[in-house]
Write a protein that holds these residues in place. Structure first.
Motif, mmCIF file in Angstrom:
data_model
loop_
_atom_site.group_PDB
_atom_site.id
_atom_site.type_symbol
_atom_site.label_atom_id
_atom_site.label_comp_id
_atom_site.label_asym_id
_atom_site.label_seq_id
_atom_site.Cartn_x
_atom_site.Cartn_y
_atom_site.Cartn_z
ATOM 1 N N LEU A 79 -4.512 8.454 -0.542
ATOM 2 C CA LEU A 79 -4.140 7.098 -0.919
ATOM 3 C C LEU A 79 -3.550 7.095 -2.331
ATOM 4 O O LEU A 79 -4.106 7.690 -3.239
ATOM 5 C CB LEU A 79 -5.364 6.189 -0.875
ATOM 6 N N VAL A 80 -2.416 6.417 -2.501
ATOM 7 C CA VAL A 80 -1.823 6.233 -3.833
ATOM 8 C C VAL A 80 -2.251 4.892 -4.399
ATOM 9 O O VAL A 80 -2.645 4.784 -5.557
ATOM 10 C CB VAL A 80 -0.286 6.343 -3.768
ATOM 11 N N THR A 81 -2.160 3.853 -3.587
ATOM 12 C CA THR A 81 -2.609 2.544 -4.020
ATOM 13 C C THR A 81 -2.751 1.618 -2.826
ATOM 14 O O THR A 81 -2.161 1.857 -1.768
ATOM 15 C CB THR A 81 -1.635 1.917 -5.052
ATOM 16 N N ASP A 82 -3.549 0.573 -2.988
ATOM 17 C CA ASP A 82 -3.676 -0.476 -1.986
ATOM 18 C C ASP A 82 -3.514 -1.790 -2.733
ATOM 19 O O ASP A 82 -4.198 -2.026 -3.708
ATOM 20 C CB ASP A 82 -5.058 -0.406 -1.329
ATOM 21 N N GLY B 212 -2.178 4.197 -8.780
ATOM 22 C CA GLY B 212 -3.074 3.056 -8.672
ATOM 23 C C GLY B 212 -4.498 3.490 -8.409
ATOM 24 O O GLY B 212 -4.771 4.671 -8.178
ATOM 25 N N PRO B 213 -5.432 2.533 -8.452
ATOM 26 C CA PRO B 213 -6.818 2.868 -8.110
ATOM 27 C C PRO B 213 -6.912 3.236 -6.629
ATOM 28 O O PRO B 213 -6.318 2.563 -5.781
ATOM 29 C CB PRO B 213 -7.578 1.560 -8.395
ATOM 30 N N ARG B 214 -7.604 4.307 -6.342
ATOM 31 C CA ARG B 214 -7.674 4.775 -4.967
ATOM 32 C C ARG B 214 -8.819 4.080 -4.249
ATOM 33 O O ARG B 214 -9.780 4.698 -3.812
ATOM 34 C CB ARG B 214 -7.758 6.285 -4.943
ATOM 35 N N VAL B 215 -8.670 2.772 -4.175
ATOM 36 C CA VAL B 215 -9.683 1.925 -3.545
ATOM 37 C C VAL B 215 -8.974 0.937 -2.648
ATOM 38 O O VAL B 215 -7.858 0.504 -2.938
ATOM 39 C CB VAL B 215 -10.535 1.215 -4.629
ATOM 40 N N MET B 216 -9.618 0.600 -1.523
ATOM 41 C CA MET B 216 -8.994 -0.287 -0.557
ATOM 42 C C MET B 216 -9.965 -1.401 -0.196
ATOM 43 O O MET B 216 -11.170 -1.272 -0.391
ATOM 44 C CB MET B 216 -8.644 0.486 0.723
ATOM 45 N N LYS B 217 -9.405 -2.444 0.365
ATOM 46 C CA LYS B 217 -10.222 -3.528 0.904
ATOM 47 C C LYS B 217 -9.914 -3.621 2.393
ATOM 48 O O LYS B 217 -8.764 -3.839 2.782
ATOM 49 C CB LYS B 217 -9.929 -4.854 0.198
ATOM 50 N N SER C 264 0.868 -1.172 0.000
ATOM 51 C CA SER C 264 0.000 0.000 0.000
ATOM 52 C C SER C 264 0.907 1.225 0.000
ATOM 53 O O SER C 264 2.075 1.138 0.378
ATOM 54 C CB SER C 264 -0.925 0.006 1.214
ATOM 55 N N ALA C 265 0.355 2.362 -0.425
ATOM 56 C CA ALA C 265 1.168 3.576 -0.477
ATOM 57 C C ALA C 265 0.291 4.796 -0.266
ATOM 58 O O ALA C 265 -0.854 4.836 -0.724
ATOM 59 C CB ALA C 265 1.907 3.676 -1.812
ATOM 60 N N VAL C 266 0.832 5.765 0.433
ATOM 61 C CA VAL C 266 0.097 6.983 0.771
ATOM 62 C C VAL C 266 0.988 8.176 0.469
ATOM 63 O O VAL C 266 2.202 8.124 0.685
ATOM 64 C CB VAL C 266 -0.309 6.983 2.265
ATOM 65 N N SER C 267 0.392 9.254 -0.010
ATOM 66 C CA SER C 267 1.151 10.453 -0.321
ATOM 67 C C SER C 267 1.216 11.350 0.905
ATOM 68 O O SER C 267 0.183 11.822 1.403
ATOM 69 C CB SER C 267 0.481 11.191 -1.485
ATOM 70 N N LEU C 268 2.416 11.549 1.430
ATOM 71 C CA LEU C 268 2.622 12.430 2.572
ATOM 72 C C LEU C 268 3.388 13.671 2.109
ATOM 73 O O LEU C 268 3.775 13.774 0.937
ATOM 74 C CB LEU C 268 3.424 11.702 3.662
ATOM 75 N N LYS D 20 -0.173 -10.858 3.520
ATOM 76 C CA LYS D 20 -1.601 -10.831 3.830
ATOM 77 C C LYS D 20 -1.803 -10.834 5.340
ATOM 78 O O LYS D 20 -1.225 -11.673 6.035
ATOM 79 C CB LYS D 20 -2.249 -12.057 3.196
ATOM 80 N N GLY D 21 -2.562 -9.886 5.831
ATOM 81 C CA GLY D 21 -2.839 -9.814 7.253
ATOM 82 C C GLY D 21 -1.843 -9.007 8.052
ATOM 83 O O GLY D 21 -2.011 -8.837 9.259
ATOM 84 N N ASP D 22 -0.785 -8.482 7.397
ATOM 85 C CA ASP D 22 0.221 -7.702 8.120
ATOM 86 C C ASP D 22 -0.225 -6.275 8.404
ATOM 87 O O ASP D 22 0.427 -5.575 9.167
ATOM 88 C CB ASP D 22 1.536 -7.683 7.334
ATOM 89 N N GLY D 23 -1.301 -5.816 7.754
ATOM 90 C CA GLY D 23 -1.836 -4.499 8.078
ATOM 91 C C GLY D 23 -1.468 -3.400 7.115
ATOM 92 O O GLY D 23 -1.494 -2.213 7.489
ATOM 93 N N LYS D 24 -1.168 -3.741 5.868
ATOM 94 C CA LYS D 24 -0.821 -2.692 4.885
ATOM 95 C C LYS D 24 -1.992 -1.741 4.682
ATOM 96 O O LYS D 24 -1.816 -0.513 4.711
ATOM 97 C CB LYS D 24 -0.482 -3.327 3.522
ATOM 98 N N SER D 25 -3.168 -2.306 4.452
ATOM 99 C CA SER D 25 -4.338 -1.469 4.176
ATOM 100 C C SER D 25 -4.739 -0.676 5.409
ATOM 101 O O SER D 25 -5.115 0.499 5.311
ATOM 102 C CB SER D 25 -5.515 -2.338 3.709
#
Lengths: 99, 324
Positions: free
Chosen positions: B170-173, B191-196, B137-141, B152-157
């Motif tokens: 959000l840049v991508t998930d 990336g698509p700015r959508v998360m799960k 995952s990536a976020v613009s700061l 999976k399950g490590d908490g990226k999202s």
């Protein structure tokens, strides 16, 4: 392992340098290996030097340790590389009389 | 749905890109799709498509259960013509970085297909196009794009969602596509700015910034969440964090061969098909990225109550690696 043992790189591996260190990928196993300091130095040596004796001499000139320790550690390292399918070992047919 | 904090089910899907056979945009590519991709911004339909997504017939599962993993997923083909199938969804046939043919099971709806197309489908497409693709995952700061690597399950999202709730974009998930090297800085393709996200991670603060939709899959409780704001070009990557669980919170530098191995472990396409990793270009791209971008191990507890503290620490820590 003797001074005239020949070490050749396997075709079943890929390598990339990052700074002074090396990352290897064993294509048969799909396993990544990270080499630091002496290990990376030996791997880079293997690109141009095939004889165990020459490698020992080079490591002795670069790193501060007793010859017997270097022979033991370099031998162990290369045997590990062979066990992982990253290098092949063979005894050279040419007698090494320089030592 | 009523149990989700401070949020109501959004009955208004984003208008742009929702029509079937429309042109959408992601990762800098124009995507023409038979299957609605509602979370993507619309692109002008007169443009030439870079990628086409086509709805086809029933899946074939040519190799059956022998090659199916514990998650019900199977793979066959080669790197440029790859089939990825799921026993509960159907198959994607992904070819030459240009085409995704979708073979859905009869009972599977478009709402389940679109995240799979945007995830695995586009992740493999980008790898086929020569991008270095990370499962991240990536976020613009303020400092630039901050990346989170994890399995999976490590908490990226969740980590990304926490930062989005603090006002960052959000840049991508899930799929982070990095263009082939040679540049001084590394900017991801947008990336698509959508998360799960799991429902328990949908905070009220987050829902001020995003909308959420139905479940990712009828049998799976994760929700699809998308950003309402406009897309902007992602900034160069300033820092990469490798997530791991620990009792306390700490940040430690990862360098040299250890950094390269983390990038290789979290590469996206080899998770589905190992040969993607078995190329000198792939290995060298990871080595180059490790030299260009600082990488840290971020150890923290899984306790959600500490997320604000961890997010504040990331904002402060990443500021020292500003791209400007």
């Amino acid at each position: 392992m003797t001074n005239s043992t020949q070490i050749t790189l396997s075709n079943e591996q890929l390598a990339a340098s990052v700074g002074a260190e090396v990352v290897l990928l064993g294509l048969n196993t799909g396993t990544y290996y990270g080499l630091e300091a002496v290990g990376a130095h030996i791997w880079n040596l293997l690109q141009r030097t095939q004889l165990f004796g020459d490698i020992v001499d080079d490591v002795l000139s670069e790193f501060d340790a007793e010859r017997e320790v270097i022979i033991r550690d370099v031998s162990q390292f290369i045997k590990t590389l062979e066990a992982e399918g990253l290098v092949h070992l063979a005894e050279s047919q040419i007698e090494d009389v320089s030592r | 749905m009523a149990d989700l904090p401070g949020a109501e089910l959004s009955n208004t899907m984003p208008i742009l890109g929702k029509r079937a056979d429309s042109m959408a945009e992601a990762y800098g590519l124009k995507i023409k799709s038979d299957i609605p991709l509602p979370q993507l911004p619309h692109a002008h339909s007169d443009l030439v498509a870079d990628v086409t997504v086509t709805r086809c017939g029933s899946p074939t599962n040519m190799f059956g259960s022998e090659t199916t993993n514990a998650e019900g997923r199977y793979v066959w083909g080669d790197s440029l013509a790859l089939t990825v199938g799921w026993n509960s969804i159907g198959e994607l046939r992904i070819s030459n970085g240009k085409r995704i043919d979708v073979y859905p099971l009869e009972e599977v709806g478009d709402a389940t297909l679109s995240p799979v197309i945007m995830g695995v489908g586009m992740g493999v497409i980008m790898a086929q196009r020569g991008y270095y693709v990370l499962h991240a995952s990536a976020v613009s700061l303020e400092s630039g794009t901050v990346v989170f690597l994890g399995f999976k399950g490590d908490g990226k999202s969740t980590m990304a969602a926490s930062l989005v709730s603090r006002g960052h974009q959000l840049v991508t998930d899930d799929v982070l596509a990095l263009p082939p090297g040679g540049l001084e800085t590394v900017s991801p393709a947008p990336g698509p700015r959508v998360m799960k996200l799991w429902p328990e991670n949908l905070s009220a603060a987050l829902m001020d910034k995003m909308s959420y939709s139905e479940r990712v899959h009828p049998e799976y409780d994760k929700r699809i969440v998308w950003s309402n704001g406009e897309s902007v070009s992602p900034r160069p990557i300033s820092v990469i964090y490798v997530l791991e669980e620990a009792d306390g919170i700490s940040v430690s530098k990862v360098e040299g061969q250890a950094a390269v191995i983390e990038l290789l472990r979290h590469a996206y396409a080899p998770r589905f098909f190992r040969p993607f990793a078995e190329s000198r270009r792939h290995l060298q791209a990871a080595a180059k990225l490790a030299e260009q971008v600082p990488i840290f191990r971020l150890s923290r507890p899984s306790n959600l109550s500490q997320l604000p503290e961890i997010s504040g620490m990331i904002e402060a820590h990443s500021a020292s690696f500003s791209d400007h």
